[in-house]
Motif scaffolding. Structure first.
Motif, PDB file in Angstrom:
ATOM      1  N   PRO A  81      28.707  52.471  37.119  1.00 18.62           N
ATOM      2  CA  PRO A  81      29.116  53.616  36.454  1.00 18.62           C
ATOM      3  C   PRO A  81      30.171  53.080  35.646  1.00 18.62           C
ATOM      4  N   GLN A  82      30.467  53.603  34.185  1.00 14.27           N
ATOM      5  CA  GLN A  82      31.552  53.060  33.199  1.00 14.27           C
ATOM      6  C   GLN A  82      32.620  53.401  33.760  1.00 14.27           C
ATOM      7  N   GLU A  83      33.032  54.160  34.584  1.00 12.04           N
ATOM      8  CA  GLU A  83      34.475  54.578  35.123  1.00 12.04           C
ATOM      9  C   GLU A  83      34.887  53.528  36.241  1.00 12.04           C
ATOM     10  N   GLU A  84      33.869  52.958  36.689  1.00 12.78           N
ATOM     11  CA  GLU A  84      34.159  51.752  37.789  1.00 12.78           C
ATOM     12  C   GLU A  84      34.080  50.376  37.174  1.00 12.78           C
ATOM     13  N   VAL A  85      33.794  50.087  36.109  1.00  9.47           N
ATOM     14  CA  VAL A  85      33.675  48.950  35.319  1.00  9.47           C
ATOM     15  C   VAL A  85      35.239  48.338  35.209  1.00  9.47           C
ATOM     16  N   PRO A  86      35.670  47.285  35.662  1.00  7.05           N
ATOM     17  CA  PRO A  86      37.045  46.891  35.504  1.00  7.05           C
ATOM     18  C   PRO A  86      37.331  46.613  34.019  1.00  7.05           C
ATOM     19  N   VAL A  87      38.401  46.775  33.537  1.00  4.99           N
ATOM     20  CA  VAL A  87      38.837  46.583  32.084  1.00  4.99           C
ATOM     21  C   VAL A  87      39.157  45.244  31.914  1.00  4.99           C
ATOM     22  N   TYR A  88      38.537  44.734  30.666  1.00  5.79           N
ATOM     23  CA  TYR A  88      38.722  43.368  30.358  1.00  5.79           C
ATOM     24  C   TYR A  88      40.382  43.080  29.993  1.00  5.79           C
ATOM     25  N   GLU A  89      41.123  41.943  30.496  1.00  8.83           N
ATOM     26  CA  GLU A  89      42.167  41.565  30.156  1.00  8.83           C
ATOM     27  C   GLU A  89      42.037  39.953  29.802  1.00  8.83           C
ATOM     28  N   ASN A  90      42.479  39.686  28.546  1.00  4.76           N
ATOM     29  CA  ASN A  90      42.508  38.397  28.167  1.00  4.76           C
ATOM     30  C   ASN A  90      43.820  37.401  29.020  1.00  4.76           C
ATOM     31  N   LYS A  91      43.565  36.205  28.821  1.00  4.88           N
ATOM     32  CA  LYS A  91      44.412  35.272  29.489  1.00  4.88           C
ATOM     33  C   LYS A  91      46.078  35.649  29.255  1.00  4.88           C
ATOM     34  N   TYR A  92      46.372  35.836  27.882  1.00  4.21           N
ATOM     35  CA  TYR A  92      47.948  36.443  27.693  1.00  4.21           C
ATOM     36  C   TYR A  92      48.294  37.515  28.620  1.00  4.21           C
ATOM     37  N   VAL A  93      47.334  38.534  28.497  1.00  5.54           N
ATOM     38  CA  VAL A  93      47.720  39.744  29.358  1.00  5.54           C
ATOM     39  C   VAL A  93      48.145  39.443  30.918  1.00  5.54           C
ATOM     40  N   LYS A  94      46.913  38.787  31.369  1.00  6.99           N
ATOM     41  CA  LYS A  94      47.014  38.492  32.564  1.00  6.99           C
ATOM     42  C   LYS A  94      48.040  37.478  33.227  1.00  6.99           C
ATOM     43  N   PHE A  95      48.655  36.728  31.979  1.00 11.47           N
ATOM     44  CA  PHE A  95      49.788  35.843  32.498  1.00 11.47           C
ATOM     45  C   PHE A  95      50.989  36.861  32.422  1.00 11.47           C
ATOM     46  N   PHE A  96      51.264  37.525  31.616  1.00 12.00           N
ATOM     47  CA  PHE A  96      52.464  38.275  31.651  1.00 12.00           C
ATOM     48  C   PHE A  96      52.444  39.588  32.585  1.00 12.00           C
ATOM     49  N   ARG A  97      51.385  40.031  33.298  1.00  9.63           N
ATOM     50  CA  ARG A  97      51.294  40.802  34.359  1.00  9.63           C
ATOM     51  C   ARG A  97      51.772  40.045  35.419  1.00  9.63           C
ATOM     52  N   SER A  98      51.282  38.838  35.610  1.00 16.04           N
ATOM     53  CA  SER A  98      51.447  38.169  37.044  1.00 16.04           C
ATOM     54  C   SER A  98      53.068  37.547  36.874  1.00 16.04           C
ATOM     55  N   LYS A  99      53.629  37.568  35.968  1.00 14.63           N
ATOM     56  CA  LYS A  99      55.176  37.297  35.837  1.00 14.63           C
ATOM     57  C   LYS A  99      55.929  38.271  36.437  1.00 14.63           C
ATOM     58  N   PRO A 100      57.233  38.023  37.303  1.00 12.02           N
ATOM     59  CA  PRO A 100      57.894  38.870  37.735  1.00 12.02           C
ATOM     60  C   PRO A 100      58.721  39.313  36.752  1.00 12.02           C
TER      61      PRO A 100
END
Length: 180
Positions: free
Chosen positions: A30-49
């Protein structure tokens, strides 16, 4: 009765109507359960403390809470506007209800007819058609009502103490009240 496969059961919409039961293929997500796409830039900054470079999370001091917690999802300006609205509402609750018209000036103005001195059977005014004269009169009446409303508001503010030092213009406006 039903063909083989997987089914999404029927559900009720917020307006009370019903959605039909739907058949879906195996592996459908179902659409509600599909994970939202995140590009490399967003993933990098989310992983930073969120700590400054070189400061380990173990030695980081605990942040003390700063004032009341801000409303989630509101910008700084929206929070400021909410505070202003709340303050205005409290002031209106505090202020005693005063009658809108203390000496009947506005009610007398409302009783003034727009037909003028010539009435309905008289000759049209000399400066143009009847509708032009009426629109000019109605504009003038509207203007006078607005001025009266401003004078009354100014007078209330002075009496309530909300205006400690009235300016010369404000005093002149109050003086014109009887003429209006």
């Amino acid at each position: 009765l039903c063909p083989p496969g997987r089914y999404i059961p029927s559900t009720q919409r917020p307006d009370g109507t019903w959605r039909k039961q739907r058949r879906v293929k195996e592996g459908y997500v179902p659409q509600e359960e599909v994970p939202v796409y995140e590009n490399k830039y967003v993933k990098f900054f989310r992983s930073k403390p969120e700590l400054p470079p070189g400061l380990s999370p173990d030695t980081a001091p605990a942040r003390p809470p700063q004032g009341p917690p801000p409303e989630q999802g509101l910008s700084k300006t929206a929070r400021r506007n909410l505070k202003r609205k709340e303050k205005r509402r409290q002031q209106q609750e505090k202020a005693p209800e005063q009658p809108q018209d203390t000496d009947g000036l506005s009610s007398a103005l409302e009783k003034v007819s727009l037909s003028g001195p010539c009435g309905t059977g008289g000759a049209p005014p000399a400066h143009g058609g009847d509708s032009a004269g009426n629109s000019e009169r109605s504009r003038r009446i509207k203007s006078l009502r607005k001025k009266l409303r401003q004078v009354e508001e100014l007078r209330r503010r002075l009496e309530a103490g909300g205006l400690p030092q009235p300016t010369q213009e404000q005093l002149e406006k109050l003086g014109r009240r009887k003429a209006l």
